[in-house]
Design a protein around this motif. Structure first.
Motif, mmCIF file in Angstrom:
data_model
loop_
_atom_site.group_PDB
_atom_site.id
_atom_site.type_symbol
_atom_site.label_atom_id
_atom_site.label_comp_id
_atom_site.label_asym_id
_atom_site.label_seq_id
_atom_site.Cartn_x
_atom_site.Cartn_y
_atom_site.Cartn_z
ATOM 1 N N ARG A 23 32.231 35.511 38.156
ATOM 2 C CA ARG A 23 32.878 34.929 39.458
ATOM 3 C C ARG A 23 32.949 33.948 39.066
ATOM 4 O O ARG A 23 33.565 32.887 38.591
ATOM 5 C CB ARG A 23 32.908 34.940 40.462
ATOM 6 N N CYS A 24 31.888 33.071 38.354
ATOM 7 C CA CYS A 24 31.841 31.772 38.363
ATOM 8 C C CYS A 24 31.890 31.027 37.062
ATOM 9 O O CYS A 24 32.594 30.082 36.284
ATOM 10 C CB CYS A 24 29.954 31.062 38.604
ATOM 11 N N GLN A 25 31.434 32.044 36.201
ATOM 12 C CA GLN A 25 32.313 31.656 34.905
ATOM 13 C C GLN A 25 33.775 31.702 34.903
ATOM 14 O O GLN A 25 34.588 30.954 33.422
ATOM 15 C CB GLN A 25 31.812 32.524 33.307
ATOM 16 N N LYS A 26 34.439 32.805 35.287
ATOM 17 C CA LYS A 26 35.621 32.677 35.631
ATOM 18 C C LYS A 26 36.594 32.228 36.383
ATOM 19 O O LYS A 26 37.586 31.180 35.665
ATOM 20 C CB LYS A 26 36.497 33.641 36.541
ATOM 21 N N LYS A 27 35.703 31.043 37.732
ATOM 22 C CA LYS A 27 36.510 29.886 37.839
ATOM 23 C C LYS A 27 36.239 28.700 36.934
ATOM 24 O O LYS A 27 37.221 27.729 36.798
ATOM 25 C CB LYS A 27 35.588 30.041 38.610
ATOM 26 N N ASP A 28 35.294 28.757 36.609
ATOM 27 C CA ASP A 28 35.381 26.947 35.196
ATOM 28 C C ASP A 28 36.249 27.370 34.226
ATOM 29 O O ASP A 28 36.378 26.587 33.722
ATOM 30 C CB ASP A 28 33.975 27.144 34.701
ATOM 31 N N LEU A 29 36.482 28.516 33.765
ATOM 32 C CA LEU A 29 36.842 29.195 32.848
ATOM 33 C C LEU A 29 38.952 28.456 32.739
ATOM 34 O O LEU A 29 39.643 27.983 32.855
ATOM 35 C CB LEU A 29 37.257 30.605 32.218
ATOM 36 N N SER A 30 38.743 29.076 34.614
ATOM 37 C CA SER A 30 39.976 28.566 34.904
ATOM 38 C C SER A 30 40.762 27.429 35.138
ATOM 39 O O SER A 30 42.008 27.004 35.185
ATOM 40 C CB SER A 30 40.524 29.867 36.445
ATOM 41 N N LEU A 31 39.082 26.679 35.802
ATOM 42 C CA LEU A 31 40.154 25.489 35.681
ATOM 43 C C LEU A 31 39.878 24.569 34.432
ATOM 44 O O LEU A 31 40.431 23.536 34.256
ATOM 45 C CB LEU A 31 38.589 24.708 35.929
ATOM 46 N N ASN A 32 39.304 24.983 33.366
ATOM 47 C CA ASN A 32 39.786 24.612 31.891
ATOM 48 C C ASN A 32 40.568 24.528 31.806
ATOM 49 O O ASN A 32 41.280 24.007 30.747
ATOM 50 C CB ASN A 32 38.860 24.801 31.152
ATOM 51 N N ARG A 33 41.389 26.101 31.486
ATOM 52 C CA ARG A 33 42.617 26.437 31.969
ATOM 53 C C ARG A 33 43.609 25.545 32.500
ATOM 54 O O ARG A 33 44.628 24.843 31.293
ATOM 55 C CB ARG A 33 43.211 28.160 31.626
ATOM 56 N N LEU A 34 43.572 25.321 33.595
ATOM 57 C CA LEU A 34 44.599 24.503 33.782
ATOM 58 C C LEU A 34 44.309 22.586 33.669
ATOM 59 O O LEU A 34 45.201 21.878 33.477
ATOM 60 C CB LEU A 34 43.981 24.412 36.041
ATOM 61 N N ALA A 35 42.850 22.140 33.188
ATOM 62 C CA ALA A 35 43.248 21.457 32.788
ATOM 63 C C ALA A 35 43.467 20.925 31.061
ATOM 64 O O ALA A 35 44.491 20.113 30.688
ATOM 65 C CB ALA A 35 41.292 20.807 32.208
ATOM 66 N N PHE A 36 43.429 22.355 30.741
ATOM 67 C CA PHE A 36 44.049 22.355 29.093
ATOM 68 C C PHE A 36 45.978 22.283 28.953
ATOM 69 O O PHE A 36 47.043 21.475 28.530
ATOM 70 C CB PHE A 36 44.321 23.175 27.840
ATOM 71 N N LEU A 57 39.487 35.058 29.890
ATOM 72 C CA LEU A 57 39.502 35.528 31.045
ATOM 73 C C LEU A 57 39.722 36.891 31.277
ATOM 74 O O LEU A 57 39.268 37.718 32.192
ATOM 75 C CB LEU A 57 40.068 34.416 31.821
ATOM 76 N N THR A 58 40.535 37.801 30.758
ATOM 77 C CA THR A 58 40.695 38.994 30.893
ATOM 78 C C THR A 58 40.179 39.454 30.771
ATOM 79 O O THR A 58 39.348 40.661 30.829
ATOM 80 C CB THR A 58 41.873 39.347 29.204
ATOM 81 N N ARG A 59 39.059 39.429 29.100
ATOM 82 C CA ARG A 59 37.379 40.414 29.821
ATOM 83 C C ARG A 59 36.851 40.573 30.826
ATOM 84 O O ARG A 59 36.275 41.442 31.040
ATOM 85 C CB ARG A 59 36.945 40.014 27.991
ATOM 86 N N ILE A 60 36.526 39.319 30.888
ATOM 87 C CA ILE A 60 36.021 39.636 32.564
ATOM 88 C C ILE A 60 36.511 39.992 34.016
ATOM 89 O O ILE A 60 35.901 40.548 34.461
ATOM 90 C CB ILE A 60 36.130 37.500 33.130
ATOM 91 N N HIS A 61 37.512 39.793 33.775
ATOM 92 C CA HIS A 61 38.384 40.715 34.998
ATOM 93 C C HIS A 61 38.464 42.079 34.704
ATOM 94 O O HIS A 61 38.392 42.380 35.319
ATOM 95 C CB HIS A 61 40.018 40.205 34.624
ATOM 96 N N ASP A 62 38.437 42.340 33.241
ATOM 97 C CA ASP A 62 38.497 43.308 32.798
ATOM 98 C C ASP A 62 37.102 44.315 33.686
ATOM 99 O O ASP A 62 36.910 45.566 33.768
ATOM 100 C CB ASP A 62 38.705 44.045 31.990
ATOM 101 N N LEU A 63 35.770 43.162 33.242
ATOM 102 C CA LEU A 63 34.752 43.546 33.352
ATOM 103 C C LEU A 63 34.326 43.718 34.793
ATOM 104 O O LEU A 63 33.678 44.904 34.954
ATOM 105 C CB LEU A 63 33.975 42.914 32.773
ATOM 106 N N LEU A 64 35.175 42.807 35.570
ATOM 107 C CA LEU A 64 34.639 43.358 36.869
ATOM 108 C C LEU A 64 35.045 44.784 37.592
ATOM 109 O O LEU A 64 34.946 44.997 38.365
ATOM 110 C CB LEU A 64 35.015 41.444 37.803
ATOM 111 N N GLY A 65 36.532 44.380 37.123
ATOM 112 C CA GLY A 65 36.944 45.279 37.303
ATOM 113 C C GLY A 65 36.146 47.268 37.449
ATOM 114 O O GLY A 65 36.158 47.689 38.178
ATOM 115 N N ARG A 66 35.519 47.148 36.403
ATOM 116 C CA ARG A 66 35.338 48.432 35.394
ATOM 117 C C ARG A 66 33.953 48.588 36.425
ATOM 118 O O ARG A 66 33.300 49.586 37.117
ATOM 119 C CB ARG A 66 34.632 48.510 33.932
#
Length: 87
Positions: A23-36, A57-66
């Motif tokens: 979740r922490c990595q997903k948050k950081d990636l989302s913030l980076n995406r927003l900055a881009f 982000l898709t891979r992390i989201h899928d892994l969290l779902g599994r």
């Protein structure tokens, strides 16, 4: 020849730490995406970076779902024939 490990023995705390890190990595990636998306840099370079971030982000989201789908949720037995109210 050695074989792949197909079963892992993790405690509830181990899974909780893994989920927290994801979740922490997903948050950081989302913030980076927003900055881009808000920057005015090179569009072609930005699009490549956005595609890489979206894939991660898709891979992390899928892994969290599994991980979520493999959990067995416990509901305490109803001792007084009353509806269970969680929380």
């Amino acid at each position: 020849m050695p074989h792949w490990t197909t079963q892992f023995h993790l405690s509830i705390e181990d899974v909780d730490h893994i989920e927290g890190a994801l979740r922490c990595q997903k948050k950081d990636l989302s913030l980076n995406r927003l900055a881009f998306t808000t920057s005015e840099s090179d569009k072609e370079h930005t699009e490549d970076e956005l595609n890489k971030i979206d894939a991660k982000l898709t891979r992390i989201h899928d892994l969290l779902g599994r991980l979520h789908n493999q959990k067995v949720f416990y509901r305490p037995p109803n001792q007084h024939n009353e509806p269970y109210i969680g929380g």
